[in-house]
Design a protein around this motif. Sequence first.
Motif, mmCIF file in Angstrom:
data_model
loop_
_atom_site.group_PDB
_atom_site.id
_atom_site.type_symbol
_atom_site.label_atom_id
_atom_site.label_comp_id
_atom_site.label_asym_id
_atom_site.label_seq_id
_atom_site.Cartn_x
_atom_site.Cartn_y
_atom_site.Cartn_z
ATOM 1 N N ALA A 97 -7.482 -31.108 8.868
ATOM 2 C CA ALA A 97 -8.118 -29.826 9.179
ATOM 3 C C ALA A 97 -9.488 -30.002 9.817
ATOM 4 O O ALA A 97 -9.982 -29.085 10.491
ATOM 5 N N HIS A 98 -10.109 -31.168 9.610
ATOM 6 C CA HIS A 98 -11.463 -31.373 10.122
ATOM 7 C C HIS A 98 -11.547 -32.527 11.123
ATOM 8 O O HIS A 98 -12.644 -32.910 11.539
ATOM 9 N N ALA A 99 -10.409 -33.081 11.523
ATOM 10 C CA ALA A 99 -10.406 -34.228 12.421
ATOM 11 C C ALA A 99 -10.744 -33.816 13.848
ATOM 12 O O ALA A 99 -10.607 -32.649 14.235
ATOM 13 N N HIS A 100 -11.165 -34.790 14.628
ATOM 14 C CA HIS A 100 -11.492 -34.565 16.037
ATOM 15 C C HIS A 100 -10.641 -35.514 16.884
ATOM 16 O O HIS A 100 -11.049 -36.648 17.170
ATOM 17 N N PRO A 101 -9.448 -35.077 17.276
ATOM 18 C CA PRO A 101 -8.546 -35.927 18.057
ATOM 19 C C PRO A 101 -9.143 -36.294 19.409
ATOM 20 O O PRO A 101 -10.091 -35.663 19.889
ATOM 21 N N ALA A 102 -8.550 -37.327 20.009
ATOM 22 C CA ALA A 102 -8.999 -37.752 21.336
ATOM 23 C C ALA A 102 -8.821 -36.622 22.351
ATOM 24 O O ALA A 102 -7.823 -35.892 22.308
ATOM 25 N N ARG A 103 -9.787 -36.478 23.236
ATOM 26 C CA ARG A 103 -9.715 -35.421 24.255
ATOM 27 C C ARG A 103 -8.558 -35.692 25.208
ATOM 28 O O ARG A 103 -8.196 -36.834 25.479
ATOM 29 N N HIS A 104 -7.986 -34.616 25.686
ATOM 30 C CA HIS A 104 -6.902 -34.668 26.671
ATOM 31 C C HIS A 104 -5.624 -35.286 26.118
ATOM 32 O O HIS A 104 -4.755 -35.702 26.884
ATOM 33 N N LYS A 105 -5.524 -35.373 24.800
ATOM 34 C CA LYS A 105 -4.298 -35.851 24.174
ATOM 35 C C LYS A 105 -3.811 -34.824 23.161
ATOM 36 O O LYS A 105 -4.603 -34.036 22.628
ATOM 37 N N THR A 106 -2.523 -34.843 22.893
ATOM 38 C CA THR A 106 -1.948 -33.934 21.890
ATOM 39 C C THR A 106 -2.067 -34.571 20.516
ATOM 40 O O THR A 106 -1.619 -35.703 20.292
ATOM 41 N N LYS A 107 -2.675 -33.837 19.587
ATOM 42 C CA LYS A 107 -2.843 -34.402 18.251
ATOM 43 C C LYS A 107 -1.507 -34.430 17.525
ATOM 44 O O LYS A 107 -0.669 -33.524 17.676
ATOM 45 N N ALA A 108 -1.293 -35.479 16.719
ATOM 46 C CA ALA A 108 -0.004 -35.684 16.057
ATOM 47 C C ALA A 108 -0.197 -36.360 14.716
ATOM 48 O O ALA A 108 -1.230 -37.002 14.449
ATOM 49 N N ILE A 109 0.800 -36.198 13.853
ATOM 50 C CA ILE A 109 0.882 -37.001 12.633
ATOM 51 C C ILE A 109 2.236 -37.688 12.620
ATOM 52 O O ILE A 109 3.202 -37.225 13.235
ATOM 53 N N ILE A 110 2.305 -38.804 11.924
ATOM 54 C CA ILE A 110 3.552 -39.539 11.806
ATOM 55 C C ILE A 110 3.788 -39.868 10.340
ATOM 56 O O ILE A 110 2.849 -40.223 9.617
ATOM 57 N N LEU A 111 5.035 -39.699 9.902
ATOM 58 C CA LEU A 111 5.350 -39.814 8.487
ATOM 59 C C LEU A 111 6.571 -40.707 8.279
ATOM 60 O O LEU A 111 7.595 -40.549 8.946
ATOM 61 N N ASP A 112 6.449 -41.634 7.347
ATOM 62 C CA ASP A 112 7.602 -42.373 6.859
ATOM 63 C C ASP A 112 8.503 -41.402 6.096
ATOM 64 O O ASP A 112 8.098 -40.273 5.774
ATOM 65 N N VAL A 113 9.732 -41.824 5.776
ATOM 66 C CA VAL A 113 10.652 -40.928 5.062
ATOM 67 C C VAL A 113 10.751 -41.291 3.579
ATOM 68 O O VAL A 113 10.253 -40.565 2.717
ATOM 69 N N VAL A 155 2.446 -31.009 5.588
ATOM 70 C CA VAL A 155 3.034 -31.114 6.923
ATOM 71 C C VAL A 155 3.138 -29.736 7.580
ATOM 72 O O VAL A 155 2.885 -29.573 8.777
ATOM 73 N N THR A 156 3.486 -28.724 6.780
ATOM 74 C CA THR A 156 3.581 -27.360 7.312
ATOM 75 C C THR A 156 2.228 -26.869 7.803
ATOM 76 O O THR A 156 2.125 -26.249 8.874
ATOM 77 N N SER A 157 1.178 -27.167 7.053
ATOM 78 C CA SER A 157 -0.170 -26.780 7.481
ATOM 79 C C SER A 157 -0.554 -27.494 8.770
ATOM 80 O O SER A 157 -1.150 -26.895 9.671
ATOM 81 N N ALA A 158 -0.194 -28.775 8.865
ATOM 82 C CA ALA A 158 -0.502 -29.531 10.076
ATOM 83 C C ALA A 158 0.196 -28.929 11.294
ATOM 84 O O ALA A 158 -0.404 -28.807 12.371
ATOM 85 N N GLU A 159 1.443 -28.532 11.119
ATOM 86 C CA GLU A 159 2.166 -27.907 12.230
ATOM 87 C C GLU A 159 1.473 -26.612 12.651
ATOM 88 O O GLU A 159 1.320 -26.345 13.859
ATOM 89 N N ARG A 160 1.044 -25.803 11.694
ATOM 90 C CA ARG A 160 0.346 -24.551 12.016
ATOM 91 C C ARG A 160 -0.952 -24.812 12.768
ATOM 92 O O ARG A 160 -1.381 -23.990 13.593
ATOM 93 N N ALA A 192 14.808 -30.158 1.958
ATOM 94 C CA ALA A 192 13.430 -30.339 1.499
ATOM 95 C C ALA A 192 12.474 -29.319 2.104
ATOM 96 O O ALA A 192 11.435 -29.026 1.514
ATOM 97 N N GLY A 193 12.779 -28.803 3.294
ATOM 98 C CA GLY A 193 11.973 -27.742 3.859
ATOM 99 C C GLY A 193 10.830 -28.175 4.749
ATOM 100 O O GLY A 193 9.905 -27.392 5.011
ATOM 101 N N TYR A 194 10.863 -29.401 5.253
ATOM 102 C CA TYR A 194 9.827 -29.847 6.181
ATOM 103 C C TYR A 194 10.030 -29.220 7.564
ATOM 104 O O TYR A 194 11.150 -28.862 7.945
ATOM 105 N N PRO A 195 8.960 -29.129 8.336
ATOM 106 C CA PRO A 195 9.120 -28.700 9.730
ATOM 107 C C PRO A 195 10.003 -29.691 10.497
ATOM 108 O O PRO A 195 10.003 -30.891 10.205
ATOM 109 N N LYS A 196 10.708 -29.178 11.484
ATOM 110 C CA LYS A 196 11.514 -30.064 12.317
ATOM 111 C C LYS A 196 10.598 -30.974 13.136
ATOM 112 O O LYS A 196 9.472 -30.605 13.461
ATOM 113 N N PRO A 197 11.080 -32.171 13.452
ATOM 114 C CA PRO A 197 10.252 -33.053 14.286
ATOM 115 C C PRO A 197 10.021 -32.466 15.669
ATOM 116 O O PRO A 197 10.855 -31.723 16.194
#
Length: 282
Positions: A97-113, A155-160, A192-197
């Motif tokens: 919620a407070h991160a500052h991603p690299a400019r001109h790039k799409t911010k993302a998260i990656i999760l193991d299963v 993960v849902t909050s991150a997607e929002r 489980a109810g996670y957002p789709k990739p």
Amino acid sequence: MTFTITRRLGITAVAALAVAALGGAGVGYAASSATTLQPAIKTITPRSEKDVTNIDVLRQQLRNYYGDALGTGQFGDDSNYAREARSAASDGAHYLAHAHPARHKTKAIILDVDDTTLATWNYEVFSNWAFNPTTNADYVLNQRFPAVPGMVSMVTSAEREGYAIFYLTGRPTSQEQATLGNLTADQIGVDAGYPKPTTLRDGEDGLFTKPDVTAYPDYLKQACAADPGGKCTTIHYKSATRAHIESLGYDIVGNFGDQFSDLKGGFADKTFKLPNPNYFLP
């Protein structure tokens, strides 16, 4: 003292713990630069049985940690495990919620299963901590794993908040559809109810499963060429995949995993470790 348990190397829990007391002999081996076989897990050599937790006592300690003292296969929502998992998820949510991603790039998260987004405690109890590809595949294909506490909300909050959502697992490609169904919702087994990739810019679906070595994309062939048989180690497979994602214009702001091998190798701004005392993946 606690020990972790090697899986996907054909080692039972009893064997893994017993050999730990013998300096690791028999726990699955890796060749050194001098081609001398070495145990995959580096640990101490106890001087006495008093330095080793009795295997049956350790199993009960794990049940207690998961809030499942009688070994039903269902972890407690108020267990120490659940509290630790929710704490890791909360730390991740706050950072994102407070991160500052690299400019001109799409911010993302990656999760193991396994044991990052889906909890495999029920399989550990069923198998008595002895990984078997056939019985494990039954749990995977029938989508029997519940969500790790706190992670769906994170993960849902991150997607929002505009993050692309990617999943990266060592499960084989043959288990991709069942994995997707278990993570999201397809009315089979546990939803489980996670957002789709998120679909990547090059058309990939955002759920990365591990292909057979004969079907490696170029980025895995290059990263893993020096690995035994050209087959990616966990670290090389996951770090090369993250590098591939970032090469497409994404900034992986957060990388979530339950194994240190999920998190090593770079290509993420920050890593988050989920609790898992049940097995060890080098």
